[in-house]
Scaffold this motif. Structure first.
Motif, PDB file in Angstrom:
ATOM      1  N   ASP A 264       0.674  -1.299  -0.288  1.00  0.00           N
ATOM      2  CA  ASP A 264       0.119   0.169   0.022  1.00  0.00           C
ATOM      3  C   ASP A 264       0.781   1.154   0.001  1.00  0.00           C
ATOM      4  N   GLU A 268       0.384   4.850  -2.259  1.00  0.00           N
ATOM      5  CA  GLU A 268       0.320   6.324  -1.663  1.00  0.00           C
ATOM      6  C   GLU A 268       1.173   7.220  -2.064  1.00  0.00           C
ATOM      7  N   GLN A 275      -3.439   6.956   2.964  1.00  0.00           N
ATOM      8  CA  GLN A 275      -4.602   6.571   3.721  1.00  0.00           C
ATOM      9  C   GLN A 275      -4.828   6.310   5.103  1.00  0.00           C
ATOM     10  N   LEU A 281      -7.433   3.069   1.101  1.00  0.00           N
ATOM     11  CA  LEU A 281      -7.136   2.967  -0.385  1.00  0.00           C
ATOM     12  C   LEU A 281      -8.388   2.335  -1.050  1.00  0.00           C
ATOM     13  N   THR A 282      -8.993   2.943  -2.119  1.00  0.00           N
ATOM     14  CA  THR A 282      -9.971   2.511  -2.717  1.00  0.00           C
ATOM     15  C   THR A 282      -9.368   1.435  -3.977  1.00  0.00           C
ATOM     16  N   GLN A 285      -7.811   3.306  -6.929  1.00  0.00           N
ATOM     17  CA  GLN A 285      -6.527   3.896  -6.415  1.00  0.00           C
ATOM     18  C   GLN A 285      -5.542   2.670  -6.626  1.00  0.00           C
ATOM     19  N   VAL A 286      -5.970   1.448  -5.965  1.00  0.00           N
ATOM     20  CA  VAL A 286      -5.078   0.563  -6.090  1.00  0.00           C
ATOM     21  C   VAL A 286      -4.674  -0.045  -7.787  1.00  0.00           C
ATOM     22  N   ASN A 293       3.247   1.769  -8.190  1.00  0.00           N
ATOM     23  CA  ASN A 293       2.169   0.942  -7.848  1.00  0.00           C
ATOM     24  C   ASN A 293       2.531  -0.482  -7.931  1.00  0.00           C
TER      25      ASN A 293
END
Length: 359
Positions: A264, A268, A275, A281-282, A285-286, A293
């Motif tokens: 995560d 971010e 977050q 995190l949605t 977003q992921v 990422n």
């Protein structure tokens, strides 16, 4: 370093000057003048109002003469008389006192008598300020901290971290876009004015002294850049000290087997967000494309994502084998480690249920 001492005064000339002052002013009156001249410029106050005797920061430049120092102190309201200062400092020379006045930044109070102020500068008791960078901070967080402390604007620090000083620190990786990950977290002392360049140099020097030997002496499967990058991700994931080696081992196993790290903090960092329990995190977003990422990109991020501390650097140098492939944060800093995807999904449900009970 020493400030130039005044010269050219013989003992006879100085003593004659003292006698002339006494004669001109008259015995008792001359003595009273001397006592008044070396007395504190202000009296200490104990009222609720801002104190007039509060210490003032005074910069004594390199190469200043004793006379120039006295003029500076008089201009700042620290002493009453430059004549008294000159007589006092000349008298000290007659005593063959070792040393000299020292350049630097001083916190001087007009409530102190002239001899005490002179002694402070002679001994070089400069102001020692400090700044503290915690483990896991990003360059952006450091920049905001420096600005909040009133040292310099955040954007000046951000810009300075993109100037890679490989001439002074040749161990820095080639083609490094910024100094993220290499500014060692610690508490630093400094005297005088703090600039972005001075802060950066101090943090890089500490990395060189503390972190670099760990890599040079150890046998790591990672390149220098990979090691610091992995340590930065471990730093952002680990909260409990004992879990750092296990977290590093999970990431190491995933790297060996070509499984995305799915960390995560990398998402971010790429999105410039943080977050929280209230705003995790949605899914969108992921799944949002970004070089940082690690849900959709296998391997490590292009650069470190924070400043790893010593514990994370050590844990990431040569992580041991582990049976775990997953871990799930509990929101209290600890993690549930799992061997299989089924165990990991069960851990997620357990954490969600615990959070629902707490709310």
């Amino acid at each position: 370093m020493s400030v130039k001492q005044f010269s050219g005064w013989s003992k006879g000339v100085i003593l004659l000057a003292l006698v002339l002052v006494a004669l001109l002013l008259g015995g008792w009156q001359g003595w009273r003048w001397w006592l008044g001249a070396i007395a504190p410029a202000t009296q200490a106050t104990h009222s609720g109002n801002p104190p007039e005797d509060a210490a003032v920061q005074v910069e004594i430049p390199e190469g200043s003469t004793a006379q120039q120092i006295g003029e500076t102190l008089k201009d700042k309201g620290i002493i009453r008389s430059t004549e008294a200062w000159n007589l006092w400092t000349r008298w000290q020379t007659l005593q063959n006192r070792p040393g000299s006045f020292q350049a630097g930044t001083y916190a001087l109070s007009p409530a102190e008598p002239l001899p005490a102020i002179a002694d402070q500068i002679w001994r070089g008791e400069v102001v020692q300020n400090s700044f503290t960078i915690p483990e896991g901070w990003t360059i952006r967080q450091m920049a905001e901290y420096f600005e909040e402390q009133g040292y310099f604007p955040a954007e000046e620090f951000m810009a300075a971290t993109q100037d890679i000083p490989r001439d002074r620190f040749p161990w820095l990786p080639e083609n490094l876009p910024m100094l993220e990950g290499f500014l060692f977290p610690d508490t630093y002392q400094f005297a005088g004015e703090l600039t972005p360049e001075l802060a950066i140099d101090q943090m890089l020097r500490r990395f060189e002294q503390v972190a670099l030997p760990i890599y040079d002496e150890g046998r790591s499967p990672y390149s220098f850049m990979e090691w610091v990058t992995l340590a930065s991700i471990v730093e952002k994931e680990a909260v409990v000290q004992d879990e750092r080696p296990t977290i590093a081992s999970v990431f190491a196993r995933r790297l060996r087997e070509g499984i995305p790290l799915a960390a995560d903090p990398t998402v971010e960092y790429g999105l410039g967000i943080r977050q929280t329990v209230e705003q995790p995190l949605t899914y969108a977003q992921v799944r949002q494309p970004s070089p940082y990422n690690t849900y959709i990109n296998p391997g490590l991020t292009p650069t470190p994502i924070a400043a790893p501390g010593l514990a994370s650097l050590e844990a990431s140098l040569n992580p041991g084998d582990t049976e775990y492939l997953f871990f799930m944060a509990r929101y209290d800093g600890t993690h549930i480690f799992s061997r299989t995807l089924a165990e990991h999904e069960a851990a997620k449900r357990a954490v969600d249920a615990e959070l629902t009970r707490q709310n």
